[in-house]
Design a protein around this motif. Structure first.
Motif, PDB file in Angstrom:
ATOM      1  N   GLY A  45      10.230  -2.953   5.203  1.00  0.00           N
ATOM      2  CA  GLY A  45       8.824  -2.987   4.821  1.00  0.00           C
ATOM      3  C   GLY A  45       8.131  -1.646   4.863  1.00  0.00           C
ATOM      4  O   GLY A  45       6.918  -1.565   4.670  1.00  0.00           O
ATOM      5  N   ALA A  46       8.878  -0.556   5.111  1.00  0.00           N
ATOM      6  CA  ALA A  46       8.273   0.772   5.184  1.00  0.00           C
ATOM      7  C   ALA A  46       9.211   1.789   4.555  1.00  0.00           C
ATOM      8  O   ALA A  46      10.331   1.985   5.020  1.00  0.00           O
ATOM      9  N   HIS A  47       8.767   2.439   3.477  1.00  0.00           N
ATOM     10  CA  HIS A  47       9.602   3.417   2.771  1.00  0.00           C
ATOM     11  C   HIS A  47       9.001   4.801   2.935  1.00  0.00           C
ATOM     12  O   HIS A  47       7.827   5.027   2.634  1.00  0.00           O
ATOM     13  N   LEU A  48       9.808   5.747   3.422  1.00  0.00           N
ATOM     14  CA  LEU A  48       9.376   7.126   3.613  1.00  0.00           C
ATOM     15  C   LEU A  48      10.249   8.059   2.790  1.00  0.00           C
ATOM     16  O   LEU A  48      11.473   8.027   2.888  1.00  0.00           O
ATOM     17  N   GLU A  49       9.611   8.893   1.974  1.00  0.00           N
ATOM     18  CA  GLU A  49      10.309   9.955   1.252  1.00  0.00           C
ATOM     19  C   GLU A  49       9.639  11.275   1.605  1.00  0.00           C
ATOM     20  O   GLU A  49       8.433  11.441   1.397  1.00  0.00           O
ATOM     21  N   HIS A  76       4.881   8.521  12.636  1.00  0.00           N
ATOM     22  CA  HIS A  76       5.461   8.020  13.872  1.00  0.00           C
ATOM     23  C   HIS A  76       5.183   6.535  14.057  1.00  0.00           C
ATOM     24  O   HIS A  76       6.043   5.781  14.507  1.00  0.00           O
ATOM     25  N   ARG A  77       3.979   6.117  13.694  1.00  0.00           N
ATOM     26  CA  ARG A  77       3.599   4.720  13.925  1.00  0.00           C
ATOM     27  C   ARG A  77       4.174   3.778  12.886  1.00  0.00           C
ATOM     28  O   ARG A  77       4.625   2.672  13.204  1.00  0.00           O
ATOM     29  N   TYR A  78       4.171   4.195  11.618  1.00  0.00           N
ATOM     30  CA  TYR A  78       4.524   3.263  10.553  1.00  0.00           C
ATOM     31  C   TYR A  78       5.847   3.570   9.858  1.00  0.00           C
ATOM     32  O   TYR A  78       6.398   2.698   9.179  1.00  0.00           O
ATOM     33  N   SER A 138       0.843  -1.188   0.000  1.00  0.00           N
ATOM     34  CA  SER A 138       0.000   0.000   0.000  1.00  0.00           C
ATOM     35  C   SER A 138       0.881   1.242   0.000  1.00  0.00           C
ATOM     36  O   SER A 138       1.971   1.246   0.568  1.00  0.00           O
ATOM     37  N   SER A 139       0.400   2.305  -0.641  1.00  0.00           N
ATOM     38  CA  SER A 139       1.219   3.509  -0.743  1.00  0.00           C
ATOM     39  C   SER A 139       0.356   4.761  -0.761  1.00  0.00           C
ATOM     40  O   SER A 139      -0.780   4.755  -1.242  1.00  0.00           O
ATOM     41  N   ILE A 140       0.936   5.827  -0.226  1.00  0.00           N
ATOM     42  CA  ILE A 140       0.316   7.150  -0.235  1.00  0.00           C
ATOM     43  C   ILE A 140       1.320   8.129  -0.812  1.00  0.00           C
ATOM     44  O   ILE A 140       2.483   8.154  -0.410  1.00  0.00           O
ATOM     45  N   THR A 141       0.861   8.946  -1.766  1.00  0.00           N
ATOM     46  CA  THR A 141       1.714   9.975  -2.363  1.00  0.00           C
ATOM     47  C   THR A 141       1.005  11.315  -2.314  1.00  0.00           C
ATOM     48  O   THR A 141      -0.118  11.454  -2.803  1.00  0.00           O
ATOM     49  N   LEU A 142       1.650  12.289  -1.704  1.00  0.00           N
ATOM     50  CA  LEU A 142       1.200  13.681  -1.726  1.00  0.00           C
ATOM     51  C   LEU A 142       2.332  14.483  -2.339  1.00  0.00           C
ATOM     52  O   LEU A 142       3.377  14.670  -1.707  1.00  0.00           O
ATOM     53  N   SER A 152      -0.349  -5.901   6.069  1.00  0.00           N
ATOM     54  CA  SER A 152       0.893  -6.473   6.584  1.00  0.00           C
ATOM     55  C   SER A 152       1.968  -6.475   5.497  1.00  0.00           C
ATOM     56  O   SER A 152       3.084  -6.911   5.729  1.00  0.00           O
ATOM     57  N   GLY A 153       1.629  -5.983   4.304  1.00  0.00           N
ATOM     58  CA  GLY A 153       2.585  -5.889   3.214  1.00  0.00           C
ATOM     59  C   GLY A 153       3.409  -4.617   3.321  1.00  0.00           C
ATOM     60  O   GLY A 153       3.328  -3.858   4.283  1.00  0.00           O
ATOM     61  N   ALA A 154       4.225  -4.369   2.300  1.00  0.00           N
ATOM     62  CA  ALA A 154       5.089  -3.190   2.286  1.00  0.00           C
ATOM     63  C   ALA A 154       4.256  -1.914   2.269  1.00  0.00           C
ATOM     64  O   ALA A 154       3.185  -1.858   1.660  1.00  0.00           O
TER      65      ALA A 154
END
Length: 277
Positions: A160-164, A150-152, A102-106, A126-128
């Motif tokens: 399993g968690a990518h933040l840009e 903060h949580r994810y 799952s992904s979110i882009t702003l 529970s996926g990436a």
């Protein structure tokens, strides 16, 4: 019955109830049109598989989407020149399929000033997971993003968690330091890797959690030094401890408040690995 729906004009939006008339849309909803100003006619929607709101130069508000409580895989909000907030997401409570990525882009929303309406939702996948927040220069208020970041996404390299996060009016560090919109601080973190004394010293500011559901990994990166763990004093529970290759570390007194190591199924491991220190 709805599957994939593309709305490319205000007329398409306005005729959605008569042409489609659905409340759930398991496929994709794409909204992209030069003359779209509002999404009011989409008020019956409660669930979509994925949603893209992109390239709408005169869209000023998204309140018509306020009935949507769940999105399955992807949310993209980009290139909306005059959209100032995400109030249309205020009912969103869950995001992601149980096993799907799952992904979110702003991105590239010149007037977007806050994302407060994202503060109440949870990833159930529970996926990436991926969160991209880039090039929103008017986004100076980050408290709406604090709970999900903060949580994810407590670190940029969490498994399993990518933040840009870049090019916004508020920095990632300011979001973590500022807390939630109601002034509260979340006490849970996922897995975190610390590779320098600077990483450890800034832990209270960047993370501030007392409980880590995942692993705490402390491995000195090449060219860096770790001498103490004093700034980890507020941790009381971790999911696992990996303490390796820290030649200048003389004690672990900073972990003296940790009373339990509890394995969490989504993060794995749950043991203690201390060597080469």
């Amino acid at each position: 019955h709805c599957t994939d729906v593309t709305l490319s004009s205000q007329a398409d939006v306005d005729s959605f109830p008569s042409i489609h008339g659905c409340s759930t849309l398991p496929g994709g909803l794409t909204i992209s049109g030069a003359d779209i100003t509002n999404l009011d006619s989409l008020s019956a929607l409660t669930y979509v598989g994925q949603r893209a709101i992109a390239g709408n130069p005169i869209l000023t508000r998204s309140d018509g989407l306020s009935g949507i409580a769940e999105i399955k895989t992807e949310l993209v909000i980009s290139n909306n020149a005059v959209l100032s907030n995400l109030n249309g997401l205020r009912s969103l409570r869950s995001f992601g399929g149980y096993t799907s990525a799952s992904s979110i882009t702003l991105s590239d929303n010149a007037m977007l000033a806050n994302a407060d309406s994202l503060s109440k939702f949870n990833f159930i996948s529970s996926g990436a997971k991926s969160l991209t927040v880039t090039n929103n220069p008017a986004l100076t208020k980050g408290c709406g993003l604090y709970p999900v970041m903060h949580r994810y996404f407590p670190c940029t390299t969490c498994e399993g968690a990518h933040l840009e996060f870049s090019g916004n009016g508020v920095t990632k560090q300011q979001v973590f330091a500022g807390g939630a919109c109601d002034g509260t601080r979340i006490t849970l973190c996922g897995s975190i890797t610390l590779s320098s004394q600077a990483d450890i010293d800034s832990f209270p500011l960047n993370y501030g959690c007392t409980t880590m559901l995942g692993n705490l990994t402390i491995v000195t990166a090449q060219g860096n030094t770790v001498t103490n763990l004093d700034s980890l004093y507020q941790l009381t529970q971790i999911g696992g401890l990996i303490l390796q290759d820290n030649p200048h570390l003389t004690n672990i007194d900073g972990l003296s408040s940790v009373g339990s190591i509890v394995e969490t199924s989504n993060y794995g491991y749950g043991g203690i690995d201390i060597r080469n220190n």
